[in-house]
Design a protein around this motif. Sequence first.
Motif, short mmCIF file in Angstrom:
data_model
loop_
_atom_site.label_atom_id
_atom_site.label_comp_id
_atom_site.label_asym_id
_atom_site.label_seq_id
_atom_site.Cartn_x
_atom_site.Cartn_y
_atom_site.Cartn_z
N TRP A 1 34.68 35.32 32.76
CA TRP A 1 34.16 34.52 31.80
C TRP A 1 35.48 33.98 31.21
O TRP A 1 36.68 34.25 31.05
N ASP A 2 35.20 32.52 30.80
CA ASP A 2 36.51 31.72 30.27
C ASP A 2 35.70 30.35 29.61
O ASP A 2 34.61 30.14 30.06
N ASN A 3 36.57 29.56 29.04
CA ASN A 3 36.11 28.24 28.56
C ASN A 3 36.82 27.25 29.73
O ASN A 3 37.69 26.98 29.72
N TYR A 4 35.63 26.87 30.50
CA TYR A 4 35.94 25.74 31.42
C TYR A 4 35.71 24.35 30.78
O TYR A 4 35.38 23.60 31.87
N ARG A 5 35.52 23.99 29.76
CA ARG A 5 35.36 22.75 29.17
C ARG A 5 36.20 21.66 29.88
O ARG A 5 36.04 20.60 30.24
N THR A 6 37.57 21.92 29.76
CA THR A 6 38.67 21.13 30.33
C THR A 6 38.61 21.11 31.72
O THR A 6 38.60 19.81 32.13
N GLN A 7 38.25 21.96 32.50
CA GLN A 7 38.23 21.85 33.97
C GLN A 7 36.78 20.84 34.21
O GLN A 7 37.05 19.93 35.20
N LEU A 8 35.81 21.25 33.41
CA LEU A 8 34.61 20.26 33.66
C LEU A 8 34.88 18.97 33.45
O LEU A 8 34.55 18.06 33.99
N ILE A 9 35.76 18.59 32.40
CA ILE A 9 35.94 17.09 32.06
C ILE A 9 36.62 16.44 33.02
O ILE A 9 36.43 15.29 33.25
N ARG A 10 37.75 17.09 33.57
CA ARG A 10 38.51 16.74 34.57
C ARG A 10 37.76 16.38 35.94
O ARG A 10 37.80 15.10 36.50
N TYR A 11 36.83 17.27 36.06
CA TYR A 11 35.64 16.88 37.25
C TYR A 11 34.91 15.90 37.02
O TYR A 11 34.72 15.09 38.02
N VAL A 12 34.35 15.78 35.85
CA VAL A 12 33.62 14.40 35.88
C VAL A 12 34.54 13.12 35.72
O VAL A 12 33.99 12.21 36.49
N HIS A 13 35.56 13.25 35.39
CA HIS A 13 36.41 12.00 35.63
C HIS A 13 36.86 11.78 36.88
O HIS A 13 37.06 10.74 37.21
N ASP A 14 37.18 12.69 37.65
CA ASP A 14 37.32 12.75 39.25
C ASP A 14 36.36 12.14 39.67
O ASP A 14 36.49 11.36 40.88
N ALA A 15 35.24 12.35 39.35
CA ALA A 15 33.96 11.66 40.14
C ALA A 15 33.53 10.41 39.69
O ALA A 15 32.82 9.70 40.06
N GLY A 16 34.32 9.91 38.65
CA GLY A 16 34.24 8.44 38.13
C GLY A 16 33.16 8.44 37.15
O GLY A 16 32.57 7.26 37.02
N LEU A 17 32.86 9.57 36.38
CA LEU A 17 31.49 9.42 35.55
C LEU A 17 32.10 9.57 34.13
O LEU A 17 33.41 10.08 33.85
N ARG A 18 31.25 9.59 33.29
CA ARG A 18 31.41 9.73 31.89
C ARG A 18 30.59 11.02 31.10
O ARG A 18 29.52 11.01 31.48
N GLU A 19 31.50 11.92 30.77
CA GLU A 19 30.70 13.23 30.26
C GLU A 19 29.95 12.87 28.82
O GLU A 19 30.13 12.10 28.20
N GLY A 20 28.86 13.56 28.87
CA GLY A 20 28.20 13.89 27.61
C GLY A 20 28.67 14.96 26.86
O GLY A 20 29.74 15.56 26.94
N GLU A 21 27.78 15.42 25.99
CA GLU A 21 27.81 16.60 25.31
C GLU A 21 27.93 17.82 26.35
O GLU A 21 27.12 17.97 27.33
N ILE A 22 28.90 18.70 26.07
CA ILE A 22 28.92 19.93 27.10
C ILE A 22 28.56 20.99 26.26
O ILE A 22 28.94 21.31 25.18
N ARG A 23 27.76 21.81 27.08
CA ARG A 23 27.09 23.14 26.76
C ARG A 23 27.59 24.13 27.51
O ARG A 23 27.67 23.95 28.64
N GLY A 24 27.83 25.39 26.95
CA GLY A 24 28.17 26.45 27.89
C GLY A 24 27.13 27.33 27.80
O GLY A 24 26.09 27.56 26.68
N HIS A 25 26.61 28.31 28.80
CA HIS A 25 25.60 29.34 28.87
C HIS A 25 25.90 30.37 29.84
O HIS A 25 26.65 30.14 30.91
N PRO A 26 25.48 31.67 29.52
CA PRO A 26 25.74 32.69 30.41
C PRO A 26 24.73 32.65 31.57
O PRO A 26 23.58 32.29 31.60
N ILE A 27 25.22 33.46 32.71
CA ILE A 27 24.21 33.67 33.75
C ILE A 27 24.20 34.89 34.51
O ILE A 27 25.47 35.40 34.85
N PRO A 28 23.14 35.59 34.44
CA PRO A 28 23.16 37.07 34.88
C PRO A 28 23.68 37.12 36.47
O PRO A 28 22.93 36.12 37.24
N ILE A 29 24.32 38.07 36.99
CA ILE A 29 24.64 38.00 38.34
C ILE A 29 24.29 39.36 38.74
O ILE A 29 24.57 39.89 40.04
N LYS A 30 23.53 40.33 38.12
CA LYS A 30 23.18 41.67 38.41
C LYS A 30 22.07 41.92 37.65
O LYS A 30 21.80 42.02 36.36
#
Length: 428
Positions: free
Chosen positions: A214-243
């Motif tokens: 668990w962490d806030n990955y907004r910064t990593q996501l924005i960097r990933y979007v820019h590295d792909a040459g794209l423009r980000e929209g609104e960023i949303r976070g959500h939990p995913i159960p793993i068990k």
Amino acid sequence: MDIMYDAIIVGAGPAGSIAAYVASKLGFKVLIIDRFRFPRFKPCGGGLTQKSILLLRSLGLDLNGVVRDECRRVVVINSAGSFILTDNDPIITVVSRDEFDNYLLSNALELGTDYIVDRVVNVRTNGDHVNVIGMDNTYIGRYVIAADGANSIIAKYLGNDIRRNAAMAFMTIAHGNYFDNICVIDMTRIKWGYSWIFPRSGGEYDIGIGSIHWDNYRTQLIRYVHDAGLREGEIRGHPIPIKPRERITSKRIVLVGDAGGFADPITGEGIFYAMYSGALAALALKHSSNPTEFANNYLRTIRPLIKNLSLAYYLSLGTYGIDHLVMGRLGLSAFSVASTRNLIKKVMKGGTWYHQMPISIIKFSILKGPRLMLEKNTARMIFRLLIEDKAPLFLRFFFKPFSSHFLSALWRFLRRLGSSLCNLSYSV
């Protein structure tokens, strides 16, 4: 006078809507409650696997109107390189969750399901019925199917720790020009997880990043979007159960979908398991004459899924740990073996459960892994580990004072060593 429903379904996502659709088709009087009026935005990758499509077709549901794109090629990237999964049929069908979820709910409503917008805050079992308590009203049903997501109020009511065994993901709808008809899963952007790019046509891409940590990955996501040459929209976070949750039933209540912890910890896929568990809960109603039978019938039918996802949890540690972080740094990956890629596709198609996956991993680790390690030039891997800041600190400190002439001589020696080992392996 209050209406007594056969089943009250809390949550109108894929789990709840499919449960309502099947239960209504079986002749039950059904109420579905959700805190949002549909269509509504839902943070999610929006990727449907082949088994999801097969399940929907078996229920008589056709997705032609809501499909955004189809990926017959999926690129998987890890520390060892890039690997491509290909198939004649779409491996991942991309939908927009607001459109997809609204489509499923609409089909349930057409069969007679009642729909109320309210926020459920509690439930209480009272003898022969359950009171579902909302902000605006209280609703009465003989049974409750809880499909209220990873942050389920009802799962908490049953005694589950809803924050336990959950991953965290962030996503955005990005715009620009990237690959169409190709889905990308990249494990190199984050530890113990992956990032994704799913095309939605029209210059839109569902891009996200998630990890079991668990962490806030907004910064990593924005960097990933820019590295792909794209423009980000609104960023949303959500939990995913793993068990799966520790407790998924009481006598009159069952948990389905994310509320029950039913999501694939390896791929993050949740939509199929939501729809599958929702359908099973509705079928359990059909074959039950009392609350004990209802709970037992649901448990009996859902138990294979629980075992499968519990095993997948431990396999995910191998996928993101041993295969990516350890073997990947040596230039090796189980993804490089065709049989492993075919097995992954078979799992995504619904042709097998994860219990066969350990066999493939063991075969690779014991039989094919060492041979590939030699074939990929033992010297290069040793040199990388020692010189390129991938060795333990004391080894890097040991080699740091040596001249480039010495390191060149060392490299030549390691090349000869690797060649000798390869020849030895083929002669044994």
